[in-house]
Scaffold this active site. Structure first.
Site, short mmCIF file in Angstrom:
data_model
loop_
_atom_site.label_atom_id
_atom_site.label_comp_id
_atom_site.label_asym_id
_atom_site.label_seq_id
_atom_site.Cartn_x
_atom_site.Cartn_y
_atom_site.Cartn_z
N HIS A 145 0.82 -1.21 0.00
CA HIS A 145 0.00 0.00 0.00
C HIS A 145 0.86 1.26 0.00
O HIS A 145 2.03 1.25 0.40
CB HIS A 145 -0.95 0.00 1.19
CG HIS A 145 -0.24 0.04 2.51
ND1 HIS A 145 0.30 1.22 3.04
CD2 HIS A 145 0.06 -0.93 3.40
CE1 HIS A 145 0.86 0.96 4.20
NE2 HIS A 145 0.74 -0.35 4.44
N GLU A 193 -2.64 -6.82 7.73
CA GLU A 193 -1.31 -6.70 8.33
C GLU A 193 -1.25 -7.46 9.66
O GLU A 193 -2.27 -7.74 10.29
CB GLU A 193 -0.98 -5.22 8.56
CG GLU A 193 0.38 -4.94 9.17
CD GLU A 193 1.58 -5.46 8.37
OE1 GLU A 193 1.76 -6.71 8.32
OE2 GLU A 193 2.34 -4.64 7.83
#
Length: 185
Positions: free
Chosen positions: A28, A101
């Site tokens: 990202h 994550e």
């Protein structure tokens, strides 16, 4: 620029990648917490202006590679990155919760240098590794065309370690990694 990693024939993961059906991994874009060196983990943080530019640059790099599928972590920073790429590639996005994550528990919101592998709420590395492999297997099970996976540094490093036997110390925001099939000698 796209960094390439070759899949190891010794990986304990079922995969059917060929050179004709690559998988691209994209971290990202940057958030304000990234810029400040703060550990995010499960914290929801939007992309900042630099992060949006990184996502746009990644989209331009990925255009023309025949990507037919985008799979993203549901966390906002990954999803926003995927949205920017999907708009350029004219694709929809699938979310896969396994791509989130690593949960850093009590260390989230603190400087990265303060983190430890152990502590209240920290996801064990073995669990992260297993989850990364499970995500990869589910994504590649029916893969027939190039695919983009938008995820996070910790997840990407765990996946590379499990699939390739090595991982970089750092996966930069907006970095693209291509997984290459093991070539026969």
């Amino acid at each position: 620029m796209i960094t390439q990693y070759t899949l190891s024939s010794e990986a304990n993961v079922t995969y059917t990648l060929t050179d004709k059906v690559p998988v691209y991994l994209l971290r990202h874009g940057e958030t304000d917490l990234n810029a400040r060196g703060v550990l995010q983990g499960s914290i929801e943080e939007p992309l900042n202006a630099v992060g949006r530019q990184q996502a746009q640059a990644a989209a331009q790099t990925l255009s023309g590679l025949g990507i037919a599928r985008i799979v993203s972590s549901p966390q906002s920073r990954a999803r926003q990155t995927a949205d920017i790429v999907a708009e350029v590639l004219h694709l929809s996005i699938e979310e896969n919760a396994l791509l989130r994550e690593r949960d850093w528990g009590i260390y989230e919101g603190k400087p990265r240098c303060e983190r430890s592998e152990e502590g209240a709420g920290v996801e064990p590395l073995s669990s992260l590794n297993a989850r990364a492999c499970q995500a990869f297997e589910s994504i590649t099970a029916d893969l027939t065309a190039p695919c983009l996976v938008v995820a996070h540094s910790g997840l990407i490093k765990a996946l590379l370690a499990q699939l390739c036997g090595q991982a970089p110390d750092v996966v930069r925001n907006g970095e693209i990694i291509q997984l290459m099939a093991q070539r026969n000698a």
